[in-house]
Design an enzyme around this catalytic site. Structure first.
Site, mmCIF file in Angstrom:
data_model
loop_
_atom_site.group_PDB
_atom_site.id
_atom_site.type_symbol
_atom_site.label_atom_id
_atom_site.label_comp_id
_atom_site.label_asym_id
_atom_site.label_seq_id
_atom_site.Cartn_x
_atom_site.Cartn_y
_atom_site.Cartn_z
ATOM 1 N N LYS A 38 0.818 -1.205 0.000
ATOM 2 C CA LYS A 38 0.000 0.000 0.000
ATOM 3 C C LYS A 38 0.860 1.267 0.000
ATOM 4 O O LYS A 38 0.545 2.257 0.647
ATOM 5 C CB LYS A 38 -0.940 -0.004 1.200
ATOM 6 N N CYS A 39 1.938 1.234 -0.763
ATOM 7 C CA CYS A 39 2.909 2.321 -0.818
ATOM 8 C C CYS A 39 2.856 2.967 -2.199
ATOM 9 O O CYS A 39 2.541 2.305 -3.189
ATOM 10 C CB CYS A 39 4.303 1.741 -0.545
ATOM 11 N N GLY A 40 3.193 4.228 -2.278
ATOM 12 C CA GLY A 40 3.272 4.888 -3.571
ATOM 13 C C GLY A 40 4.324 4.277 -4.483
ATOM 14 O O GLY A 40 4.262 4.441 -5.700
#
Length: 165
Positions: A38-40
């Site tokens: 769930k990271c950019g």
């Protein structure tokens, strides 16, 4: 990091709960990366998989280490992470059990890897998700910070230079 402190010998737990070392993946180039769903920077999975497909038959092995230390961006169970990686990104490279990469409870492998200086001459804590450590057949380690993409020419050149033709 020099070959005398070869991180290939340090044990970790794989996603199935078995004890492994990086040496179990052969003596080619190993790219270790702490990952998060769930990271950019999560789209780097696509580039990591492309590297694995391009160079795997020549001895490259990527190993992902899920880590939830950066703003809780890897909250799921190992099973959920494996499913996400396979269905969303087509990941074929191994994903290990979740680890801590910083702090007093950091995984032993990461305690060793963090001694490696990056290209700016800085060692120390992992900065964020998707920090990359390229372990060469000699045991030497090169460190690339999170925003350096897996397909960056410096990483690709390092891999190509250290794999058999």
């Amino acid at each position: 990091m020099t070959a005398q402190n070869d991180p290939r010998t340090i044990a970790f737990t794989d996603a199935q709960g078995a004890e492994k070392t990086l040496a179990d993946f052969g003596d080619g180039v190993i790219l270790v990366v702490n990952v998060a769903s769930k990271c950019g920077l999560t789209p780097q999975y696509e580039q990591l998989e492309a590297l694995q497909r391009s160079y795997g038959d020549r001895g490259l092995q990527i190993v992902g280490f899920p880590c939830n230390q950066f703003m809780g961006q890897e909250p799921g169970s190992v099973e959920e992470i494996l499913d996400y990686c396979a269905t969303t990104w087509g990941v074929s490279f191994p994903i290990a059990d979740k680890v801590r990469v910083n702090g007093s409870h950091a995984a032993p492998l990461y305690k060793a890897l963090k001694k490696t200086k990056d290209h700016a001459g800085l060692a120390g804590p992992v900065a964020w998700n998707f920090e990359k450590f390229v372990i060469l057949p000699s045991g030497d380690v090169e460190r690339f910070r999170p925003k350096t993409t897996p397909d960056d020419p410096a990483i690709v050149e390092l891999i190509e230079k250290n794999l058999p033709r």
